[in-house]
Design a protein around this motif. Structure first.
Motif, PDB file in Angstrom:
ATOM      1  N   ASP A  51       0.862  -1.186   0.000  1.00 19.73           N
ATOM      2  CA  ASP A  51       0.000   0.000   0.000  1.00 19.73           C
ATOM      3  C   ASP A  51       0.897   1.235   0.000  1.00 19.73           C
ATOM      4  O   ASP A  51       2.111   1.131   0.247  1.00 19.73           O
ATOM      5  CB  ASP A  51      -0.927  -0.026   1.225  1.00 19.73           C
ATOM      6  CG  ASP A  51      -2.276   0.644   0.921  1.00 19.73           C
ATOM      7  OD1 ASP A  51      -2.293   1.562   0.062  1.00 19.73           O
ATOM      8  OD2 ASP A  51      -3.276   0.260   1.535  1.00 19.73           O
ATOM      9  N   ALA A  52       0.277   2.398  -0.228  1.00 22.93           N
ATOM     10  CA  ALA A  52       1.036   3.659  -0.292  1.00 22.93           C
ATOM     11  C   ALA A  52       1.549   4.041   1.096  1.00 22.93           C
ATOM     12  O   ALA A  52       0.921   3.707   2.108  1.00 22.93           O
ATOM     13  CB  ALA A  52       0.128   4.753  -0.835  1.00 22.93           C
ATOM     14  N   GLY A  56       2.918  10.135   2.634  1.00 21.37           N
ATOM     15  CA  GLY A  56       3.212  10.408   1.228  1.00 21.37           C
ATOM     16  C   GLY A  56       4.604   9.971   0.814  1.00 21.37           C
ATOM     17  O   GLY A  56       5.383   9.483   1.628  1.00 21.37           O
ATOM     18  N   MET A  60       5.716   1.857  -2.986  1.00 21.38           N
ATOM     19  CA  MET A  60       4.732   1.133  -2.191  1.00 21.38           C
ATOM     20  C   MET A  60       5.454   0.384  -1.070  1.00 21.38           C
ATOM     21  O   MET A  60       6.623   0.016  -1.202  1.00 21.38           O
ATOM     22  CB  MET A  60       3.991   0.136  -3.080  1.00 21.38           C
ATOM     23  CG  MET A  60       3.205   0.798  -4.199  1.00 21.38           C
ATOM     24  SD  MET A  60       1.830   1.818  -3.606  1.00 21.38           S
ATOM     25  CE  MET A  60       0.533   0.596  -3.498  1.00 21.38           C
ATOM     26  N   TYR A 115       9.835  -3.320  -3.851  1.00 22.05           N
ATOM     27  CA  TYR A 115       9.309  -1.945  -3.821  1.00 22.05           C
ATOM     28  C   TYR A 115      10.137  -1.108  -2.842  1.00 22.05           C
ATOM     29  O   TYR A 115      11.363  -1.164  -2.875  1.00 22.05           O
ATOM     30  CB  TYR A 115       7.809  -1.930  -3.477  1.00 22.05           C
ATOM     31  CG  TYR A 115       7.028  -3.037  -4.154  1.00 22.05           C
ATOM     32  CD1 TYR A 115       7.159  -3.260  -5.521  1.00 22.05           C
ATOM     33  CD2 TYR A 115       6.190  -3.886  -3.435  1.00 22.05           C
ATOM     34  CE1 TYR A 115       6.461  -4.282  -6.153  1.00 22.05           C
ATOM     35  CE2 TYR A 115       5.482  -4.913  -4.062  1.00 22.05           C
ATOM     36  CZ  TYR A 115       5.631  -5.111  -5.411  1.00 22.05           C
ATOM     37  OH  TYR A 115       4.967  -6.131  -6.023  1.00 22.05           O
TER      38      TYR A 115
END
Ligand code: SAM
Length: 241
Positions: A51-52, A56, A60, A115
């Protein structure tokens, strides 16, 4: 020794587990592999695992609940205690000494990220964080493989009679001495004569000197911690002059 690898691309490790010395060790029952796909622990129908990032930013993050579940299942799989290792550039740099420590364990669970890596709360679920070096890979699989190769070759019976790790670089605290094989002369470069002499004592002395010379020239930092004999210390002092 059992190696469980938790990864988004577990199949990348399959050929390593089947070929060469590792494949032979598996067939001999000296080591075993469980290659597990982190996606199998996803709870949604898209099999998503990431997930992100909160706050911010790019990329991921692999979710902690998914990784924690995978670790719990890997540990439950074997009665022997598991050492859970997270491969991460933020870990302690991997060395021969760490390889020797890990080779005494019965079950290593190796967690490979992709990621931007894992949610930081995963820290509570791992016993050790290890880095392959000061650079960033695309994923933890190559680091896991390096750890597997470096530990498995230290296990009794994994290297055949013809191979040995006792004289390897770092095992002695020094770099290994240079080795040669046929032909005796190649494009004008000859094998050092002493190696063709059949004189075992002279060969041993030459090799010892070469290991010291090489370490002094290439990795002088190792000499500060190398367990040198009195004779090696004297020789080293001479080489430094
Ligand atoms: N954002 C992370 C950072 O800068 O530390 C890098 C993430 S990296 C692109 C993705 C995964 O590759 C990591 O979770 C880790 O498992 C693995 N990885 C990358 N470099 C590594 C290294 N030097 N040692 C061990 N694992 C590494």
């Amino acid at each position: 020794m059992k190696y469980t690898v938790l990864s988004l691309f577990p199949q990348l490790l399959k050929p390593w587990a089947e070929e060469g010395l590792l494949g032979r060790a598996v067939k001999q029952g000296l080591i075993s592999f469980a290659l597990r796909d982190l996606r199998a622990y996803s709870t949604d129908r898209h099999r998503s695992v990431d997930d992100a990032p909160y706050g911010g930013g790019a990329g991921m993050i692999i979710q902690v609940d998914i990784a924690a579940k995978a670790i719990a299942e890997a540990k439950a799989d074997t009665p022997e205690p598991a050492e859970v290792i997270l491969l991460t550039p933020a870990g302690e740099p991997f060395t021969q000494q760490i390889a020797a420590e890990l080779a005494s364990k019965q079950h290593l669970v190796l967690l490979c990220g992709r990621y931007e890596g894992f949610d930081a709360r995963l820290e509570r679920y791992v016993s050790r964080e290890i880095s392959l070096g000061d650079y960033v890979l695309m994923g933890g699989e190559v680091a896991a493989l390096a750890l597997i190769e470096a530990t498995a070759r230290l296990l009794p019976g994994v290297l055949g009679d013809a191979e040995s790790h006792a004289q390897d670089s770092f095992s002695t605290g020094l770099l290994d001495y240079p080795e040669y094989t046929r032909p005796p002369v190649f494009e004008g470069a000859s094998v050092p004569e002493v190696l063709l002499s059949g004189h075992h004592a002279q060969i041993a002395a030459w090799r010892q000197e070469q290991a010291l010379r090489r370490t002094l020239a290439r990795r002088p930092d190792l000499l500060a911690h190398a367990p040198l004999s009195e004779a090696q210390r004297r020789l080293l002092a001479k080489l430094k002059d």
